[in-house]
Motif scaffolding. Structure first.
Motif, PDB file in Angstrom:
ATOM      1  N   ASP A  85      20.093  43.324  56.370  1.00  0.00           N
ATOM      2  CA  ASP A  85      20.417  43.678  54.984  1.00  0.00           C
ATOM      3  C   ASP A  85      21.920  43.948  54.874  1.00  0.00           C
ATOM      4  O   ASP A  85      22.410  44.954  55.397  1.00  0.00           O
ATOM      5  N   GLU A 119      26.946  50.280  49.593  1.00  0.00           N
ATOM      6  CA  GLU A 119      26.052  49.481  48.746  1.00  0.00           C
ATOM      7  C   GLU A 119      24.699  50.146  48.597  1.00  0.00           C
ATOM      8  O   GLU A 119      24.059  50.088  47.560  1.00  0.00           O
ATOM      9  N   GLN A 188      14.310  39.903  50.760  1.00  0.00           N
ATOM     10  CA  GLN A 188      13.601  41.190  50.832  1.00  0.00           C
ATOM     11  C   GLN A 188      12.319  41.001  50.036  1.00  0.00           C
ATOM     12  O   GLN A 188      12.318  41.042  48.820  1.00  0.00           O
ATOM     13  N   HIS A 375      14.531  47.150  54.684  1.00  0.00           N
ATOM     14  CA  HIS A 375      14.813  48.591  54.751  1.00  0.00           C
ATOM     15  C   HIS A 375      13.962  49.216  55.863  1.00  0.00           C
ATOM     16  O   HIS A 375      13.389  50.304  55.694  1.00  0.00           O
TER      17      HIS A 375
HETATM   18 MN    MN Z   1      19.337  47.314  51.031  1.00  0.00          MN
END
Ligand code: MN
Ligand code: GLV
Ligand code: MN
Length: 404
Positions: A85, A119, A188, A375
């Motif tokens: 990510d 971010e 994602q 995540h």
């Molecule tokens: Mn992320």
């Protein structure tokens, strides 16, 4: 292909030895290591690295001049995040430059690689903080005063890292020099695998936001305080978690309480306070609002029932993002000419590209995630797909920055 070598060097930085998840929080030593890695890798390629006043790193291939083509992503992570990510977009950008150089490509329009800061909002709570400050979507004074869980302000953290927080804020000159931004990101979710596609293109980003719920009660003894006498904030909080799940299911939204702080956090004490953060997202803004309204009203009802004070504050909000159709069509055409089919997907994940999309033509490329998990340390993309991402990004940069 230089992707694997770059990946190997970045991979250990900020990785927790026990969880194998990443803890690359902005303005920490792990973040500094990632920044140093990016700076060195970019300089080894002859790029000129310049941080902007908001802490985002820019690596210029050619002189800064109007119409520059930007690509990149972020290097910070969520708590125990996956390795892909953000990092995938940064590593891919560097590897795409290598591929273009191998082919003796000389950009007519400047190419600039970017690594955005904060971010995830994992440290200071506001996602896409670096890109939002850059565009003016985040207020500099509010940002300076943001605190992490230890009470350190963003201003203090930036000062410790050698930056001047007085200078943060919109940078119209930098932004005005960019002609397009293309962010490559690990998928994602799991839409590409069933379609047999290694790559996808983003259509837009669901509206989403974060709300802070504070349930205030009274600390007491876990053994001697009678149930009837307690003012236990854990009770309305737990009811609210279940109500959030119900409201999300009813509205076709998603709602998550993923962070909670309990005070004083003692096993044998009724808590005095529970602070928890709701993340809510939906395909449209009205649905986000209806879902959050239902959750707030459930929290208020449970709090009243248990004699608990409640305050709810929205800490960040991102409206619906639609990426530039012309740029997406152009990229799809470039990829199709190379025999690459990239399905167009919506996403419920936030990205710096979403912040930039308000100001310039912006697009996103996704690299297949075979399980869809993100995540999480289990987040993954196969090396072959990452390398397909590098080739695709190089084609796109060639098209956007090459001769007309
Ligand atoms: Mn992320
Ligand atoms: C960032 O990854 C987010 O969607 O919260
Ligand atoms: Mn990301």
């Amino acid at each position: 292909m230089t992707f694997a070598g770059l990946w190997r060097d970045l991979e250990p930085l900020g990785r927790h030895p026990e969880t194998c998840g990443y803890r690359r929080y902005s303005w920490t030593p792990a973040d500094a290591q990632c920044r140093a890695w990016f700076t060195k890798a970019a300089e080894q390629r002859g790029l000129i690295v310049q941080p902007d006043a908001n802490g985002n790193l820019w690596a210029w291939w050619g002189p800064p001049r109007p119409g520059a083509v930007a690509t990149g992503s972020h290097l910070d992570s969520v708590p125990d995040g996956g390795g892909y990510d953000g990092a995938l977009g940064v590593v891919t950008a560097l590897a795409a430059v290598d591929l273009l150089k191998e082919k003796n490509f000389h950009p007519e329009r400047t190419v600039v690689l970017v690594a955005f800061t904060e971010e995830e909002g994992a440290r200071f709570g506001v996602p896409c903080l670096g890109s939002r400050l850059l565009t003016g979507a985040a207020d500099p004074q509010t940002a300076r005063d943001l605190t992490d869980d230890a009470g350190v302000t963003l201003a203090e953290a930036m000062t410790d890292a050698g930056l001047d927080p007085a200078l943060i804020g919109p940078d119209p000159a930098l932004l005005g020099g960019l002609g397009a931004f293309v962010e490559l990101h690990v998928e994602q979710g799991r839409a590409l695998a069933p379609l047999g596609a290694a790559l996808g293109l983003a259509e837009g980003i669901w509206p989403h936001g974060r709300w802070r719920f504070e349930f205030g009660g009274r600390a007491d003894h876990a053994g001697t305080a009678r149930l009837a006498d307690r003012r236990d904030p854990m009770l309305p909080y737990s009811g609210t978690v279940l109500a959030a799940r119900r409201a999300a299911a009813e509205h076709g939204a998603v709602a998550t309480f993923g962070k909670v702080i309990v005070e004083p956090n003692g096993t044998n004490a009724v808590p005095s306070a529970v602070r928890a953060w709701l993340d809510a997202r939906a395909p449209d803004e009205a649905t986000v609002e209806e879902t959050v309204t239902a959750i707030r009203s459930a929290a208020a009802g449970f709090s009243e029932e248990h004699g608990i004070t409640l305050s709810v504050r929205r800490e960040s909000y991102t409206p619906l993002v639609r990426f530039d159709q012309d740029l997406r069509d152009r990229i799809a055409g470039v990829l199709a000419a190379a025999g690459i089919t990239a399905p167009v997907l919506p996403t419920a994940a936030g990205h710096d590209a979403g912040a930039l999309a308000e100001r310039l033509p912006t697009a996103m490329l996704f690299v297949r995630n075979p399980t869809g998990v993100s995540h999480s340390p289990a987040e993954h993309a196969d090396l072959a797909d990452c390398e397909a991402g590098v080739r695709a990004l190089a084609l796109v940069l060639h098209d956007l920055a090459g001769p007309k």
